[in-house]
Design an enzyme around this catalytic site. Sequence first.
Site, PDB file in Angstrom:
ATOM      1  N   ARG A 214      23.174   9.459 -15.771  1.00 42.57           N
ATOM      2  CA  ARG A 214      24.488   9.190 -16.336  1.00 42.57           C
ATOM      3  C   ARG A 214      24.542   9.475 -17.823  1.00 42.57           C
ATOM      4  O   ARG A 214      23.556   9.355 -18.534  1.00 42.57           O
ATOM      5  CB  ARG A 214      24.812   7.712 -16.086  1.00 42.57           C
ATOM      6  CG  ARG A 214      26.127   7.261 -16.618  1.00 42.57           C
ATOM      7  CD  ARG A 214      26.382   5.832 -16.269  1.00 42.57           C
ATOM      8  NE  ARG A 214      25.904   4.961 -17.337  1.00 42.57           N
ATOM      9  CZ  ARG A 214      26.012   3.648 -17.321  1.00 42.57           C
ATOM     10  NH1 ARG A 214      26.537   3.030 -16.282  1.00 42.57           N
ATOM     11  NH2 ARG A 214      25.580   2.922 -18.323  1.00 42.57           N
TER      12      ARG A 214
ATOM     13  N   CYS B 227      27.347   8.407 -21.074  1.00 45.94           N
ATOM     14  CA  CYS B 227      28.515   7.605 -21.417  1.00 45.94           C
ATOM     15  C   CYS B 227      28.863   7.913 -22.864  1.00 45.94           C
ATOM     16  O   CYS B 227      28.000   7.813 -23.745  1.00 45.94           O
ATOM     17  CB  CYS B 227      28.227   6.116 -21.249  1.00 45.94           C
ATOM     18  SG  CYS B 227      29.638   5.062 -21.618  1.00 45.94           S
TER      19      CYS B 227
END
Length: 135
Positions: free
Chosen positions: A109, A111
């Site tokens: 991921r 962010c």
Amino acid sequence: MKSSAIEAIETKLAPKPVGPYNQAVLVENWLYCSGQIALEPSTGVMIGNGNIEEETRQVLKNLMAVVEAAGGENSNVIRTTIFLTDLNDFAKVNAIYAETFGQTVSPARACVEVSNLPKGGKIEIDCIAWLGNKK
């Protein structure tokens, strides 16, 4: 690559695209999902009134509806990108994100904080899923 190897994925359980793109594109066993914001699919109205928890739940619901429309599930998601208008919401988003991805190998991921998102949303999430074990 022949264009027939590329398939648009569409479901009424996620919001219609607000521009010239698809909810997702399936290429062989790879699913590339467009970013989802907290739109309610049937009305196109933003959910949450600026509440990050409510927006995050709707975004993940929309995103998983697209993955499921392609025959996948949360365990097929291998990469996500989260866009937040305020990184101070990071911990709240993580707690809700874990409800969707905490029971499996969590996706890789990124962010990032952004200055603005469509429709005044506070969060947008996109993903890539591997559907190689799809039945």
